[in-house]
Design a protein around this motif. Structure first.
Motif, PDB file in Angstrom:
ATOM      1  N   ASN A 114       0.854  -1.184   0.000  1.00 16.63           N
ATOM      2  CA  ASN A 114       0.000   0.000   0.000  1.00 16.63           C
ATOM      3  C   ASN A 114       0.896   1.243   0.000  1.00 16.63           C
ATOM      4  OD1 ASN A 114      -1.844   2.039   0.491  1.00 16.63           O
ATOM      5  ND2 ASN A 114      -2.540   1.230   2.462  1.00 16.63           N
ATOM      6  N   ILE A 129      -4.124   1.990  -2.444  1.00 17.89           N
ATOM      7  CA  ILE A 129      -3.582   1.851  -3.791  1.00 17.89           C
ATOM      8  C   ILE A 129      -2.203   1.215  -3.689  1.00 17.89           C
ATOM      9  CG2 ILE A 129      -2.759   3.089  -5.844  1.00 17.89           C
ATOM     10  CD1 ILE A 129      -4.819   5.252  -5.263  1.00 17.89           C
ATOM     11  N   GLN A 133      -0.536  -1.007  -9.053  1.00 15.95           N
ATOM     12  CA  GLN A 133      -1.691  -0.332  -9.633  1.00 15.95           C
ATOM     13  C   GLN A 133      -1.333   1.038 -10.193  1.00 15.95           C
ATOM     14  OE1 GLN A 133      -4.235  -0.605  -6.220  1.00 15.95           O
ATOM     15  NE2 GLN A 133      -5.015  -2.649  -6.762  1.00 15.95           N
ATOM     16  N   LEU A 134      -0.379   1.717  -9.572  1.00 22.42           N
ATOM     17  CA  LEU A 134       0.083   2.978 -10.134  1.00 22.42           C
ATOM     18  C   LEU A 134       0.771   2.762 -11.478  1.00 22.42           C
ATOM     19  CD1 LEU A 134       1.613   4.911  -7.081  1.00 22.42           C
ATOM     20  CD2 LEU A 134      -0.609   5.280  -8.164  1.00 22.42           C
ATOM     21  N   THR A 138      -4.132   0.865 -13.065  1.00 20.89           N
ATOM     22  CA  THR A 138      -5.356   0.327 -12.469  1.00 20.89           C
ATOM     23  C   THR A 138      -5.639   0.949 -11.096  1.00 20.89           C
ATOM     24  OG1 THR A 138      -4.181  -1.553 -11.447  1.00 20.89           O
ATOM     25  CG2 THR A 138      -5.083  -1.894 -13.665  1.00 20.89           C
ATOM     26  N   SER A 139      -5.024   2.079 -10.801  1.00 17.29           N
ATOM     27  CA  SER A 139      -5.172   2.703  -9.483  1.00 17.29           C
ATOM     28  C   SER A 139      -6.544   3.332  -9.288  1.00 17.29           C
ATOM     29  CB  SER A 139      -4.109   3.783  -9.291  1.00 17.29           C
ATOM     30  OG  SER A 139      -4.317   4.855 -10.212  1.00 17.29           O
ATOM     31  N   GLY A 140      -7.239   3.637 -10.384  1.00 20.89           N
ATOM     32  CA  GLY A 140      -8.503   4.364 -10.293  1.00 20.89           C
ATOM     33  C   GLY A 140      -8.316   5.870 -10.315  1.00 20.89           C
ATOM     34  N   LEU A 177     -11.555   8.932  -7.038  1.00 23.85           N
ATOM     35  CA  LEU A 177     -11.204   7.827  -7.941  1.00 23.85           C
ATOM     36  C   LEU A 177     -12.301   7.631  -8.988  1.00 23.85           C
ATOM     37  CD1 LEU A 177      -9.828   5.140  -5.445  1.00 23.85           C
ATOM     38  CD2 LEU A 177      -8.577   6.952  -6.653  1.00 23.85           C
ATOM     39  N   ASN A 180     -12.830   1.704  -8.390  1.00 24.10           N
ATOM     40  CA  ASN A 180     -12.070   1.101  -7.311  1.00 24.10           C
ATOM     41  C   ASN A 180     -10.717   0.608  -7.829  1.00 24.10           C
ATOM     42  OD1 ASN A 180     -14.119   1.455  -5.370  1.00 24.10           O
ATOM     43  ND2 ASN A 180     -15.116  -0.450  -6.010  1.00 24.10           N
ATOM     44  N   PRO A 181      -9.649   0.752  -7.050  1.00 22.90           N
ATOM     45  CA  PRO A 181      -8.332   0.275  -7.476  1.00 22.90           C
ATOM     46  C   PRO A 181      -8.363  -1.208  -7.846  1.00 22.90           C
ATOM     47  CG  PRO A 181      -8.121   1.665  -5.540  1.00 22.90           C
ATOM     48  CD  PRO A 181      -9.593   1.457  -5.751  1.00 22.90           C
ATOM     49  N   GLY A 191      -1.134   8.993 -11.884  1.00 24.42           N
ATOM     50  CA  GLY A 191      -0.722   7.780 -11.193  1.00 24.42           C
ATOM     51  C   GLY A 191       0.764   7.505 -11.316  1.00 24.42           C
TER      52      GLY A 191
END
Length: 373
Positions: A114, A129, A133-134, A138-140, A177, A180-181, A191
């Motif tokens: 995280n 996040i 994901q960054l 896909t982080s949102g 966002l 959702n991540p 991101g």
């Protein structure tokens, strides 16, 4: 004669810092470029503004060949610019992903950690996040933060005043966002810019220092930097949509999303390094982390990955107000193309750069097929 016009215009000549109009029977003719490659280059660049430059690297059969062209007085001339420097835009995201992979391989962090655990201030709403994901979008997070208001910035250099305090304000007070991540891959400059910032904070250094110590020194990239003052003597001026010189972009705290400058000489070294199976850091960036259902492609860390039965391509494009860039590498056949240009990413023909890269890769595929027969 019409059939041979493109190759006549695009013959590659030798010599440093020289430019010549290539003519039939030219004394300095060197047949380094195939007719189909020259036709592709001519077709995709003939409508570009005067003073547009393209620097091209083609990797094939264990060698790299460089080609340079420039439009001058409505004529395409050959131009020796393999060591010239351009803004590479979002190809920077691959370098930021490589910095992330370096820290993962060296146990400084985990891909699924995280990011809140590494920030001095928490994300609004305690949003969770991860680093992965960054990097794979896909982080949102939205494409840009809401407090970077395009109507109120200098559009010739839109990121220059977006600093650490602006980023902190957005993430702690205005964060929203789009989903959702982890649910969906939605491209986010914010991101990956945030990723570059966090990585520099973890190492208590600047993004530029991370880039130089962990990547440029390792792969001998002598003209790659996020500090344009280091390469001003090699810098090609960017052009706006009308072909007029335009200021370079300063990405400030979001440098990791698009703040790097480089040459095709350097990027071809970085591309060839991908073929080294023992490089765990680069291999991690190419490992699929998310499947894009819409086009049956995948996201690695930074790289977009496209697979079929015969080959695996990794690719990324980039663009700023004065530049457009493209890199594509066929990991299966160990071929690749890098194109840097000072065509504006806002020019109506900017996708011709990507199209040209794909078409040139097609010529290498045909060459491989002939060799295997």
């Amino acid at each position: 004669m019409k059939k041979y016009l493109p190759i006549v215009l695009l013959l590659i000549i030798s010599g440093c810092n020289k430019e010549k109009v290539a003519v039939n029977g030219q004394k300095d003719y060197t047949p380094n470029i195939t007719e189909i490659q020259s036709q592709n280059i001519f077709a995709e660049t003939k409508d570009f503004p005067n003073n547009t430059q393209l620097a091209i690297a083609i990797m094939h059969n264990g060698t790299t060949k460089f080609y340079g062209i420039k439009r001058k007085n409505d004529t395409i001339i050959t131009f020796d610019n393999y060591d010239s420097v351009f803004e590479i835009g979002s190809i920077s995201k691959v370098f930021t992903a490589t910095l992330l992979a370096d820290m993962v391989v060296n146990n400084q962090l985990g891909l699924d950690d995280n990011i809140n655990d590494y920030l001095a201030w928490p994300l609004q709403g305690d949003v969770k996040i991860t680093f992965k994901q960054l990097s794979n979008h896909t982080s949102g997070l939205p494409r840009l933060p809401s407090n970077l208001i395009l109507d109120s910035v200098d559009l010739q250099n839109p990121y220059k005043d977006y600093d650490k305090s602006s980023l902190k304000e957005y993430l702690t007070q205005d964060l929203q966002l789009n989903q959702n991540p982890g649910e969906k891959s939605e491209y986010s400059n914010l991101g990956v810019g945030l990723l570059g910032y966090i990585l520099s904070e973890i190492d208590s250094t600047s993004y530029e220092n991370l880039l130089q110590t962990k990547i440029c020194t390792k792969y001998d990239l002598v003209s790659t930097t996020s500090d344009k003052s280091r390469i001003m003597n090699k810098l090609v001026k960017g052009l706006d949509v009308d072909g007029k010189e335009t200021p370079n972009w300063d990405l400030n705290v979001l440098a990791g999303a698009g703040g790097i400058l480089s040459s095709v000489a350097d990027l071809s070294k970085f591309a060839r390094a991908q073929f080294n199976d023992t490089d765990q850091i680069l291999a991690l960036t190419r490992k699929p982390t998310f499947t894009l259902q819409a086009n049956k492609a995948e996201m690695g860390l930074g790289w977009a990955i496209k697979n079929n039965t015969a080959e695996e391509w990794i690719t990324h494009s980039g663009g700023t107000g004065g530049y457009r860039s493209f890199i594509v590498i066929d990991m299966t056949n160990k071929t690749g193309v890098v194109i840097l240009s000072n065509l504006s990413a806002f020019h109506k023909k900017n996708m011709n750069i990507d199209n040209l890269g794909t078409r040139l890769m097609g010529t290498l595929k045909k060459s491989n097929s002939i060799a295997q027969q």
